[in-house]
Design an enzyme around this catalytic site. Structure first.
Site, PDB file in Angstrom:
ATOM      1  N   ASN A   9       0.837  -1.199   0.000  1.00 23.73           N
ATOM      2  CA  ASN A   9       0.000   0.000   0.000  1.00 23.73           C
ATOM      3  C   ASN A   9       0.884   1.266   0.000  1.00 23.73           C
ATOM      4  O   ASN A   9       1.492   1.614   1.021  1.00 23.73           O
ATOM      5  CB  ASN A   9      -0.920  -0.038   1.234  1.00 23.73           C
ATOM      6  N   ALA A  10       0.950   1.942  -1.140  1.00 19.20           N
ATOM      7  CA  ALA A  10       1.833   3.109  -1.303  1.00 19.20           C
ATOM      8  C   ALA A  10       1.432   4.249  -0.363  1.00 19.20           C
ATOM      9  O   ALA A  10       2.284   5.045   0.053  1.00 19.20           O
ATOM     10  CB  ALA A  10       1.800   3.579  -2.746  1.00 19.20           C
ATOM     11  N   HIS A  11       0.143   4.334  -0.011  1.00 14.74           N
ATOM     12  CA  HIS A  11      -0.303   5.400   0.904  1.00 14.74           C
ATOM     13  C   HIS A  11       0.297   5.204   2.300  1.00 14.74           C
ATOM     14  O   HIS A  11       0.682   6.159   2.961  1.00 14.74           O
ATOM     15  CB  HIS A  11      -1.830   5.414   1.018  1.00 14.74           C
ATOM     16  N   ASP A  68      -1.233  -3.976   9.927  1.00  7.85           N
ATOM     17  CA  ASP A  68      -2.580  -4.332   9.497  1.00  7.85           C
ATOM     18  C   ASP A  68      -3.501  -3.343  10.181  1.00  7.85           C
ATOM     19  O   ASP A  68      -3.376  -3.074  11.379  1.00  7.85           O
ATOM     20  CB  ASP A  68      -2.957  -5.774   9.819  1.00  7.85           C
ATOM     21  N   TYR A 150     -10.956   4.937   3.737  1.00  8.90           N
ATOM     22  CA  TYR A 150     -12.170   5.495   4.332  1.00  8.90           C
ATOM     23  C   TYR A 150     -11.980   6.941   4.843  1.00  8.90           C
ATOM     24  O   TYR A 150     -12.892   7.486   5.470  1.00  8.90           O
ATOM     25  CB  TYR A 150     -12.626   4.607   5.507  1.00  8.90           C
ATOM     26  N   ASP A 151     -10.834   7.541   4.579  1.00  8.92           N
ATOM     27  CA  ASP A 151     -10.568   8.901   5.090  1.00  8.92           C
ATOM     28  C   ASP A 151     -11.654   9.923   4.725  1.00  8.92           C
ATOM     29  O   ASP A 151     -11.980  10.783   5.555  1.00  8.92           O
ATOM     30  CB  ASP A 151      -9.205   9.408   4.602  1.00  8.92           C
ATOM     31  N   ARG A 177      -1.934   5.330  12.624  1.00  7.80           N
ATOM     32  CA  ARG A 177      -0.621   4.877  12.169  1.00  7.80           C
ATOM     33  C   ARG A 177       0.477   5.766  12.759  1.00  7.80           C
ATOM     34  O   ARG A 177       1.567   5.305  13.090  1.00  7.80           O
ATOM     35  CB  ARG A 177      -0.582   4.877  10.637  1.00  7.80           C
TER      36      ARG A 177
HETATM   37  P1  ITT Z   1      -1.063  -4.145   2.835  1.00  9.25           P
HETATM   38  O1  ITT Z   1      -1.771  -5.351   3.382  1.00  9.25           O
HETATM   39  O2  ITT Z   1      -0.197  -4.467   1.656  1.00  9.25           O
HETATM   40  O3  ITT Z   1      -0.314  -3.373   3.898  1.00  9.25           O
HETATM   41  P2  ITT Z   1      -3.756  -3.113   2.420  1.00  9.25           P
HETATM   42  O4  ITT Z   1      -4.314  -1.860   1.820  1.00  9.25           O
HETATM   43  O5  ITT Z   1      -4.326  -4.415   1.968  1.00  9.25           O
HETATM   44  O6  ITT Z   1      -2.152  -3.104   2.264  1.00  9.25           O
HETATM   45  P3  ITT Z   1      -4.713  -3.697   5.085  1.00  9.25           P
HETATM   46  O7  ITT Z   1      -4.830  -5.132   4.784  1.00  9.25           O
HETATM   47  O8  ITT Z   1      -4.102  -3.266   6.381  1.00  9.25           O
HETATM   48  O9  ITT Z   1      -3.853  -2.943   3.975  1.00  9.25           O
HETATM   49  O10 ITT Z   1      -6.147  -3.041   4.900  1.00  9.25           O
HETATM   50  C1  ITT Z   1      -6.388  -1.827   5.460  1.00  9.25           C
HETATM   51  C2  ITT Z   1      -7.584  -1.186   4.821  1.00  9.25           C
HETATM   52  O11 ITT Z   1      -8.203  -0.400   5.852  1.00  9.25           O
HETATM   53  C3  ITT Z   1      -7.155  -0.205   3.739  1.00  9.25           C
HETATM   54  O12 ITT Z   1      -7.152  -0.763   2.464  1.00  9.25           O
HETATM   55  C4  ITT Z   1      -8.209   0.896   3.905  1.00  9.25           C
HETATM   56  O13 ITT Z   1      -9.388   0.539   3.240  1.00  9.25           O
HETATM   57  C5  ITT Z   1      -8.470   0.883   5.401  1.00  9.25           C
HETATM   58  N1  ITT Z   1      -7.553   1.819   6.093  1.00  9.25           N
HETATM   59  C6  ITT Z   1      -6.452   1.507   6.843  1.00  9.25           C
HETATM   60  N2  ITT Z   1      -5.845   2.602   7.276  1.00  9.25           N
HETATM   61  C7  ITT Z   1      -6.550   3.638   6.778  1.00  9.25           C
HETATM   62  C8  ITT Z   1      -6.399   5.023   6.865  1.00  9.25           C
HETATM   63  O14 ITT Z   1      -5.387   5.578   7.498  1.00  9.25           O
HETATM   64  N3  ITT Z   1      -7.306   5.796   6.249  1.00  9.25           N
HETATM   65  C9  ITT Z   1      -8.330   5.258   5.576  1.00  9.25           C
HETATM   66  N4  ITT Z   1      -8.532   3.954   5.424  1.00  9.25           N
HETATM   67  C10 ITT Z   1      -7.650   3.136   6.025  1.00  9.25           C
END
Ligand code: ITT
Length: 191
Positions: A9-11, A68, A150-151, A177
């Site tokens: 996840n680049a974000h 996660d 979901y921000d 985070r």
């Molecule tokens: P990695 O597993 O590769 O790290 P991912 O996007 O699949 O990437 P997760 O399994 O941790 O990451 O899923 C987290 C999801 O929760 C993410 O895709 C968003 O939809 C949401 N999420 C997590 N942190 C967030 C944030 O700071 N702001 C908004 N949504 C967030």
């Protein structure tokens, strides 16, 4: 110091890079050429963070950590939670995920929610589990262009704007985070 962040996840990488000092070079899975999707088969954030971090530790033998994270909504008994990325299906479609949240909350008055993150860290032959959480509420329109996931529908407690409107300055201070990263920094700097 080089540290692998086991994420695609680049974000998340961008957020962490803003929070860590220049002396820590963060390498994402893309940076180390790991294009494999690590199957998140756990049923909790803790389990999935461990799965991702252990996979990289075993495969490369290097210090690393995984995040996660998810959105937990009180009226939905903590959903989407660990399934936040795939709430509306395996295609990880953000628009569809948000629409599903709105659908599930239709007619529900309690919009209380929180973002939660768990870091699983392998550092110098020790393991650490670090957590961060930020409370807020869900709104029924998308507002703002910053952030991700979901921000645009999450208003942190004490503010009247979404994380997507407030931008990185606020999220980097009070975000889930950011809080876990403060604990990570303590570990890295005490070694
Ligand atoms: P990695 O597993 O590769 O790290 P991912 O996007 O699949 O990437 P997760 O399994 O941790 O990451 O899923 C987290 C999801 O929760 C993410 O895709 C968003 O939809 C949401 N999420 C997590 N942190 C967030 C944030 O700071 N702001 C908004 N949504 C967030």
């Amino acid at each position: 110091m080089k540290l692998i962040f086991a994420t695609h996840n680049a974000h998340k990488v961008e957020e962490l890079n803003q929070l860590l000092p220049d002396s820590i070079a963060l390498l994402s899975l893309t940076d180390i050429g790991c294009n494999q999707e690590i199957k998140e088969t756990g049923t909790t954030l803790e389990e999935n963070a461990k799965i991702k971090a252990d996979f990289i530790r075993q495969k490369y033998g290097l210090d690393c950590f995984a995040d996660d994270s998810g959105l937990e909504i009180e009226a939905l008994s903590g959903a989407p939670g660990v399934y936040s990325a795939r709430y509306a299906g395996d295609q990880k479609n953000n628009e569809a995920n948000i629409k599903k949240v709105w659908g599930e909350l239709m007619g529900v008055k309690n919009t209380k929610a929180w973002f939660r993150t768990v870091f699983h860290v392998h550092f110098e032959n020790k393991e650490y589990i670090l957590k961060g959480q930020v409370e807020g509420s869900i709104i029924f329109e998308k507002r703002g262009n910053g952030g991700f996931g979901y921000d645009p529908i999450f208003v942190p407690k004490g503010y009247d704007k979404t994380f997507a409107e407030l931008g990185k300055e606020v999220k980097n201070k009070i975000g889930h985070r950011a809080l876990a990263t403060q604990s990570l920094l303590k570990i890295l700097s005490t070694q």
